[in-house]
Every structure is written in structure tokens, then in C-alpha cells.
Design a protein around this motif. Sequence first.
Motif, short mmCIF file in Angstrom:
data_model
loop_
_atom_site.label_atom_id
_atom_site.label_comp_id
_atom_site.label_asym_id
_atom_site.label_seq_id
_atom_site.Cartn_x
_atom_site.Cartn_y
_atom_site.Cartn_z
N ASP A 96 41.40 -3.17 -73.35
CA ASP A 96 40.71 -3.39 -75.09
C ASP A 96 41.62 -2.47 -75.84
OD1 ASP A 96 38.66 -4.60 -74.12
OD2 ASP A 96 37.53 -2.65 -73.64
N ALA A 97 42.32 -1.45 -75.57
CA ALA A 97 43.04 -0.73 -76.31
C ALA A 97 44.18 -1.40 -76.73
CB ALA A 97 43.36 0.62 -75.84
N ARG A 98 44.69 -2.15 -75.97
CA ARG A 98 46.21 -3.09 -76.21
C ARG A 98 45.73 -4.22 -77.21
NH1 ARG A 98 48.80 -2.39 -70.26
NH2 ARG A 98 49.55 0.00 -70.39
N LYS A 99 44.63 -4.79 -76.77
CA LYS A 99 43.82 -5.86 -77.62
C LYS A 99 44.08 -5.52 -79.09
CE LYS A 99 41.19 -8.49 -74.04
NZ LYS A 99 39.79 -8.82 -73.74
N GLN A 100 43.97 -4.42 -79.53
CA GLN A 100 43.83 -3.74 -80.89
C GLN A 100 45.04 -4.15 -81.46
OE1 GLN A 100 41.10 -2.91 -82.08
NE2 GLN A 100 40.04 -3.64 -80.16
N VAL A 101 46.35 -4.18 -81.06
CA VAL A 101 47.60 -4.07 -81.59
C VAL A 101 48.45 -5.30 -80.98
CG1 VAL A 101 47.82 -1.75 -81.91
CG2 VAL A 101 48.62 -2.48 -79.60
N LEU A 102 47.92 -6.19 -79.88
CA LEU A 102 48.56 -7.25 -79.52
C LEU A 102 47.70 -8.42 -79.26
CD1 LEU A 102 50.22 -5.43 -76.42
CD2 LEU A 102 51.63 -6.39 -78.55
N ASP A 103 48.22 -9.50 -79.35
CA ASP A 103 47.45 -10.97 -78.85
C ASP A 103 47.75 -11.23 -77.55
OD1 ASP A 103 45.87 -11.07 -81.29
OD2 ASP A 103 47.31 -12.44 -82.31
N PHE A 104 46.94 -11.45 -76.62
CA PHE A 104 47.39 -11.58 -75.27
C PHE A 104 47.04 -13.23 -74.88
CE2 PHE A 104 46.99 -6.81 -74.73
CZ PHE A 104 48.18 -6.68 -73.83
N SER A 105 47.91 -13.70 -74.03
CA SER A 105 47.88 -14.93 -73.37
C SER A 105 46.54 -14.87 -72.46
CB SER A 105 48.80 -15.35 -72.59
OG SER A 105 49.13 -14.49 -71.29
N GLU A 106 46.10 -16.09 -71.83
CA GLU A 106 44.86 -16.08 -70.75
C GLU A 106 45.75 -15.35 -69.85
OE1 GLU A 106 42.02 -17.36 -70.84
OE2 GLU A 106 42.20 -17.87 -72.87
N PRO A 107 44.96 -14.71 -68.69
CA PRO A 107 45.47 -13.82 -67.62
C PRO A 107 46.44 -14.52 -66.85
CG PRO A 107 43.43 -13.22 -68.23
CD PRO A 107 43.44 -14.39 -68.94
N TYR A 108 47.42 -14.21 -66.18
CA TYR A 108 48.17 -14.90 -65.30
C TYR A 108 48.39 -14.21 -63.90
CZ TYR A 108 52.19 -11.94 -66.28
OH TYR A 108 52.88 -10.68 -66.66
N PHE A 109 47.69 -13.18 -63.89
CA PHE A 109 47.88 -12.16 -62.71
C PHE A 109 46.84 -11.36 -62.47
CE2 PHE A 109 49.54 -9.07 -59.67
CZ PHE A 109 49.66 -9.84 -58.70
N ASP A 110 46.26 -11.26 -61.13
CA ASP A 110 45.11 -10.18 -60.93
C ASP A 110 45.83 -9.14 -60.02
OD1 ASP A 110 43.19 -11.94 -61.80
OD2 ASP A 110 42.80 -12.56 -60.13
N ALA A 111 45.68 -7.82 -60.75
CA ALA A 111 46.35 -6.72 -60.24
C ALA A 111 45.64 -5.59 -59.66
CB ALA A 111 47.37 -6.20 -61.35
N THR A 112 46.07 -4.89 -58.84
CA THR A 112 45.31 -3.67 -58.16
C THR A 112 46.32 -2.48 -57.99
OG1 THR A 112 45.68 -4.45 -55.93
CG2 THR A 112 43.81 -4.94 -56.59
N GLN A 113 45.92 -1.53 -58.16
CA GLN A 113 46.95 -0.23 -57.85
C GLN A 113 47.16 0.30 -56.32
OE1 GLN A 113 48.26 1.27 -60.46
NE2 GLN A 113 47.51 -0.23 -61.82
N ALA A 114 48.05 0.49 -56.23
CA ALA A 114 48.48 0.95 -54.76
C ALA A 114 48.99 2.61 -54.64
CB ALA A 114 49.72 0.24 -54.15
#
Length: 274
Positions: A116-134
Amino acid sequence: MKRLRGARRGAAVVAIALLAVTGCAKKDTGSTTDSGVKLVHAGKLTTCTHLPYSPFQAKDAAGKVVGFDVDLIDLAAKKLGVPQDIVDTPFEGIRSGTDLNSGKCDVAAAGMTITDARKQVLDFSEPYFDATQALAVPAGKPYKSLADFAGKRLGVQAATTGEEYVKAQVKQQNLKIEVVAYKDLGSAQQALATGQIEGAVGDLPVWNEYVKANPGKVVVAGGFDTGEQYGFAVKKGGNPELLKALNEALAAARSDGTYDTLYEKWIGAKPAAK
């Protein structure tokens, strides 16, 4: 003295000629494709990324930048009829929107999570990858969770969602962990390899790639399903036609099987749909 004055006069003529040539040089003010997409540099789609971040983007043995993100953006570039040109730049300038706003590039492709924070300063494409942290640790170490790092140093890459997640968990659980932020992934990996930190948290595919490249040295000891998704980004409110082209390229790749082929090439077997 006459010869010296003549030399100076000649130098002045050359300088004036150079100024004239410079003044006449055509400045690259960008261009617009037939489909209405504005480009910051004429005849090419300029992509900002941050290296290395394999398997999404990294240099191969020949020095060429390759990866999952690179191949996907190439699809959009092909749709626009231009080649892709990649610029390596610090991640902070990408996620803050500074690089796109300043005209350094048309699109950002850097394994970047949509927030949400990055959406304030960028326009994003549709998601292209589901990520998790390791959680990556040296082979043979007993660590399985963040709580196991009490009194120890845990590495993250600065300005990433991995850093945000770890710091939030440290605060919520009141964990006595020293979180060390590194400017790039390579620095964090080097710190882990040399024992400067006891473990590191970052995107799972990236650490899986590192583990494969360093067999028997590092293992993925645990994971955190944070529900993250990656997206490509363009200048906020500045290039809706490019955003449309990116989304159309992604949709076509998913429809004709190209996405699955590239996923298997760079990431591995595609997870079953949930």
C-alpha cells in the motif's frame, strides 16, 4: 610570439567549432510508440532494476543481465516493437519512485513486492509472482525460527519487505535480535558466508538459488508466508499506456503458456493452484 598567438587563435577556432557541434547535437527527448506508449529514450524500453537478485535479475558469465523479470519485460518490449535496455540502480530509488519520476527509466522490474505504501508513489502492473520470505542459515546450525536468534545477528536487505517483516516481528514478540540491514542481497549473502551474521531473511526463490549455487554450505531452515506479490511499476499517473501494455503482455503469457515455461526455467516447478 607570433606563432604562440597563432596557436591560441587556432585553439579558439577549434573551441568555437566544438561548441557549435555540441549546440547542434540532438538531445534524446524520448519518443512515443505507435500504440501511444511514451518512452524516456527513443527506440528502447528502459528498465530500472537492482543487481544481483537471481533468479529475477542477475548477470550471467558473459556479463549479460538475465532472469525471470528480464524475460517477462522482454515480452512487453517485443509487443512495443523495441528492445529492452536495463539500468542497474539502488533499490531505494526504485521503490520510492524517484528513478521513474526523474526519467531514468520507463519501468521498474526488481522483484518488488506490491505494498500500500509503494502504491502511493508507483503504479503497479497486475501481480506476476507470489512470494514468501525464507530464513537462510549455515548448514548444520539449529535455527528454525526468529526466536532462535535471541542475542544473535540476523541479516536482511535494506528497504525490502523482508526487513519490514523481521523488524515488525522483533517488536511484536519483543525479541532480542540484532537486525543488520545490508544495501544489497550480495552483501547479505557474503555476510552469512563469512559468519558475520547467524542467519538471513529474504525472498524464498532468491535464497533457493543461492543454496543451489552453494551446496552443503547454506540451507533454508524455515519460511514465512507473508502473502506478498511482485509487480512491475511505472511512474505514478505518468504512463497508463505502458501499464496497459505490461498487463496485456502478462495476460498473453499466462494464456499461451509462456509464463509457465519461463517460471519453470527460472524458478522451478510451478506450485499447484490454491
